[in-house]
Design a protein around this motif. Structure first.
Motif, short mmCIF file in Angstrom:
data_model
loop_
_atom_site.label_atom_id
_atom_site.label_comp_id
_atom_site.label_asym_id
_atom_site.label_seq_id
_atom_site.Cartn_x
_atom_site.Cartn_y
_atom_site.Cartn_z
N MET A 1 -10.47 -36.03 26.20
CA MET A 1 -10.02 -37.26 26.85
C MET A 1 -10.99 -38.39 26.54
N TYR A 2 -12.28 -38.11 26.70
CA TYR A 2 -13.29 -39.13 26.41
C TYR A 2 -13.36 -39.44 24.93
N LYS A 3 -13.12 -38.45 24.08
CA LYS A 3 -13.25 -38.64 22.65
C LYS A 3 -12.11 -39.46 22.07
N HIS A 4 -10.87 -39.16 22.48
CA HIS A 4 -9.70 -39.77 21.85
C HIS A 4 -9.10 -40.91 22.67
N ILE A 5 -9.29 -40.93 23.98
CA ILE A 5 -8.72 -41.99 24.80
C ILE A 5 -9.77 -43.02 25.18
N GLY A 6 -10.95 -42.55 25.54
CA GLY A 6 -12.02 -43.47 25.92
C GLY A 6 -12.61 -43.11 27.27
N LYS A 7 -13.68 -43.80 27.62
CA LYS A 7 -14.37 -43.50 28.86
C LYS A 7 -13.53 -43.83 30.10
N ASP A 8 -12.59 -44.75 29.96
CA ASP A 8 -11.74 -45.13 31.10
C ASP A 8 -10.40 -44.40 31.07
N THR B 1 -9.32 -41.96 32.81
CA THR B 1 -8.78 -41.67 34.13
C THR B 1 -7.95 -42.82 34.69
N SER B 2 -8.24 -44.05 34.26
CA SER B 2 -7.45 -45.21 34.68
C SER B 2 -6.19 -45.37 33.83
N LEU B 3 -6.31 -45.07 32.54
CA LEU B 3 -5.17 -45.24 31.63
C LEU B 3 -4.05 -44.24 31.91
N VAL B 4 -4.38 -43.06 32.38
CA VAL B 4 -3.35 -42.03 32.57
C VAL B 4 -2.61 -42.17 33.90
N MET B 5 -2.96 -43.17 34.69
CA MET B 5 -2.24 -43.35 35.95
C MET B 5 -0.78 -43.70 35.73
N ASP B 6 -0.48 -44.33 34.61
CA ASP B 6 0.90 -44.63 34.26
C ASP B 6 1.46 -43.47 33.46
N ARG B 7 2.37 -42.73 34.02
CA ARG B 7 2.92 -41.55 33.36
C ARG B 7 3.71 -41.90 32.12
N ASP B 8 4.19 -43.12 32.00
CA ASP B 8 4.96 -43.54 30.83
C ASP B 8 4.04 -43.92 29.66
#
Length: 230
Positions: free
Chosen positions: A214-221, A223-230
């Protein structure tokens, strides 16, 4: 058991509860193999053996040419896939394990479609021909086909999003509390504070947690980006 070394008699190691054996080979709990070494080697082998047993338990149906391929693939996904990926979102597989997972799936599919090696055919030629045959056969079915290594990665990201969204669903759940209390980012910051600016090039960072990707491919934030399930 009594051990002898250079004529001297030694007492065996006392382990009446079998804890050393359980720690080495794991023990079964809730359908999975649990170990204490933060690795999934035992669990990985256990899931492959279950998939193999599930495949041969339904052998007559899976290899029956009088049954539609769509039906056989549905049974394969419902039985064999399920034995591998039940609660598999938190599996942290290595590159070698992902490759082995895909190879194991291809081998079972070749057996299901009765793709056999010709007499005198070398293994490289056989695998090339079998891969092409599998692509042709699976491209004409209505069921979407995905390799197991990709599915394992998708499940890991789905599980990560589910755990992160527990902040709004149930922040007191133990799974979210563990993630929030000892996250990968927090461990890295602690190590960086420990080296205190020295140019160690993160040689001290030896962390292999399920949220690492998650940290490697999405970024340090993430946990905030995945709040939107879409």
């Amino acid at each position: 058991m009594v051990l002898h070394r250079e004529g001297r008699r030694e007492s065996p190691v006392q382990d009446p509860m079998g804890l050393r054996t359980a720690a080495a080979v794991g023990f079964k709990g809730l359908g999975t193999m649990l170990t204490f070494d933060s690795k999934f080697d035992v669990e990985f082998e256990y899931r492959l053996s279950r998939a193999n047993s599930a495949f041969y338990a339904n052998w007559e149906l899976l290899v029956c040419v009088s049954v539609l391929l769509n039906t056989r693939l549905r049974v394969f996904k419902a039985v064999v896939d399920a034995s591998v990926f039940w609660c598999a979102g938190s599996l942290k597989l290595t590159r070698e394990q992902n490759e082995r997972l895909r190879t194991f799936q291809m081998r079972l599919l070749r057996k299901m479609l009765r793709i056999k090696r010709f007499e005198g055919e070398d293994m490289g030629t056989f695998l090339h021909r079998a891969t092409g045959t599998l692509k042709d056969r699976l491209s004409n079915v209505a069921i979407e086909h995905e390799t197991w290594d990709l599915k394992a990665t998708q499940l890991r990201f789905s599980w990560g999003g589910h755990v992160a969204r527990l902040l709004h669903i149930d922040p007191h759940r133990l799974t979210y509390r563990v993630l929030n209390h000892c996250s990968y980012e927090g461990i890295v910051k602690g190590i960086e504070a420990y080296i205190n600016g020295r140019q160690c090039h993160r040689r001290h960072v030896h962390i292999w947690r399920w949220e690492y990707y998650m940290y490697k491919h999405i970024g340090k934030d993430w946990t905030s980006l995945v709040m939107d399930r879409d």
